[in-house]
Design an enzyme around this catalytic site. Structure first.
Site, short mmCIF file in Angstrom:
data_model
loop_
_atom_site.label_atom_id
_atom_site.label_comp_id
_atom_site.label_asym_id
_atom_site.label_seq_id
_atom_site.Cartn_x
_atom_site.Cartn_y
_atom_site.Cartn_z
CD GLU A 149 43.04 33.64 40.01
OE1 GLU A 149 43.00 34.71 39.37
OE2 GLU A 149 43.78 33.46 40.98
CE1 TYR B 35 46.46 36.75 36.66
CE2 TYR B 35 44.07 36.52 36.76
CZ TYR B 35 45.30 36.57 37.40
OH TYR B 35 45.37 36.41 38.76
CG ASP C 264 47.52 40.01 39.88
OD1 ASP C 264 48.73 40.37 39.96
OD2 ASP C 264 46.84 39.67 40.88
#
Length: 353
Positions: free
Chosen positions: A45, A128, A146
């Site tokens: 990520e 996020y 995203d």
């Protein structure tokens, strides 16, 4: 769209069509009880921020071969990590990667927190990334949004407010659809849908599991969404880079300050990237200015670097930087803009031999 039906439809699609990615535990393996490794989820990520899957796969495989778990990464020299990161861009991510690994390894016993709020307290993990790790690694029902998810939600709900103003509306739509069951698979399913079917141009609506309830498709505007506010012209900054080669082949390099763009990375001595007067060269030499500039586009500006090259005798000292032996120099350790400088300078240096 019925929220439960929407989740069921896309999860059924994901079970058949999930992308095979090196950091992912696929739906079949998850159903068999295999749990994702939080370290691999976190690493992927962080790497995927502002970067494509295709660009990240090679880096991820190299990182996990060198440092297979968070303790190994925590013990790695920061300069080595920065060198392996070179080319991925946004170098603050690499510095925070090391910081986060050391916090997890040395203060948390090598175990990542499971809750989004605790994850966000770690270096380099924002809302996020915290939500994505919590959902994918620990199956927490977090809202993961995203760029792919933004596009899917804007189309499914026919959200015509331009980005970035539309972000709260899109997030609310995504939150309403996030299921309690299999939230990790659901988050990855929506990402995959955006990456493979609900693509920016010419979405493949005919094979989309959400084609029936998609409000933008019904209105015939799916290809126009999400809308984006007009971008301001990207400003241009200027600077200079000095490339010096010693008679034994060593090259003069300096490590940039930790803070700022390319922080902590190796580069060529030079100027600030603005219109300030050019600094004095890092050492006395017969500097030759190249006819071509090194140009690189960052997120918020375009950089144009004048390149000056010189050969110097052994024993010459520099007021900035250090000479690195030719055998230890890898252009791949440089950030992209500095590699562009080297590519221009290399021709001049080779011709001078």
């Amino acid at each position: 769209m019925c929220e439960q039906a929407g989740a069921a439809e896309i999860l059924e699609w994901y079970d058949r069509h999930a992308r095979d990615l090196p950091w992912r535990v696929g739906p079949g393996a998850r159903a068999a009880g295999v749990r994702p490794d939080p370290y691999r989820v976190w690493l992927s990520e962080v790497m995927l921020q502002q970067t494509t899957v295709a660009a990240v796969i090679g880096y991820f495989e190299r990182f996990t071969a060198l440092w297979p778990d968070v303790r190994a990464l925590a013990d790695a020299p920061e300069a080595q990590v920065m060198g392996e990161w070179a080319g991925l861009g946004y170098y603050a991510r690499a510095r925070n990667l090391v910081k986060c690994a050391r916090v997890v390894a040395h203060e948390l016993g090598g175990v990542f927190p499971q809750e989004r709020a605790a994850l966000e307290g770690l270096p380099g993990i924002g809302p996020y990334t915290g939500a994505a790790i919590a959902a994918i690694a620990f199956d927490a029902p977090e809202v993961v949004v995203d760029g792919n998810v933004e596009r899917v939600m804007a189309r499914v709900h026919d959200i015509r407010t331009p980005l970035p103003a539309a972000k709260p509306e899109i997030r609310a739509a995504a939150a309403a659809m996030t299921p309690e069951a299999r939230p990790g698979c659901y988050a990855q399913a929506v990402m995959d849908l955006g990456a493979t079917i609900c693509t920016p141009r010419t979405p493949a609506c005919g094979i989309c599991p959400w084609r029936a309830p998609c409000a933008a498709r019904a209105a015939g505007v799916q290809g126009d969404l999400p809308r984006k506010a007009a971008k301001k012209p990207r400003p241009v900054r200027h600077g200079i880079a000095y490339v010096a080669r010693r008679a034994d082949g060593a090259l003069l390099l300096e490590r940039r300050p930790d803070k700022g763009l390319l922080g902590g990375m190796l580069g060529w001595p030079g100027s600030e990237w603005n219109d300030a007067p050019e600094p004095a060269p890092p050492l006395d030499a017969d500097w030759q200015e190249l006819p071509e500039e090194a140009r690189h586009v960052f997120t918020h500006f375009e950089l144009r670097l004048k390149v000056c090259v010189a050969d110097v005798p052994e024993g010459r000292t520099a007021v900035r930087g250090e000479f690195h032996p030719a055998a230890a120099f890898r252009p791949s350790d440089l950030p992209t803009v500095m590699r562009k400088v080297f590519d221009l300078a290399r021709g001049r240096l080779e011709n001078a031999r």
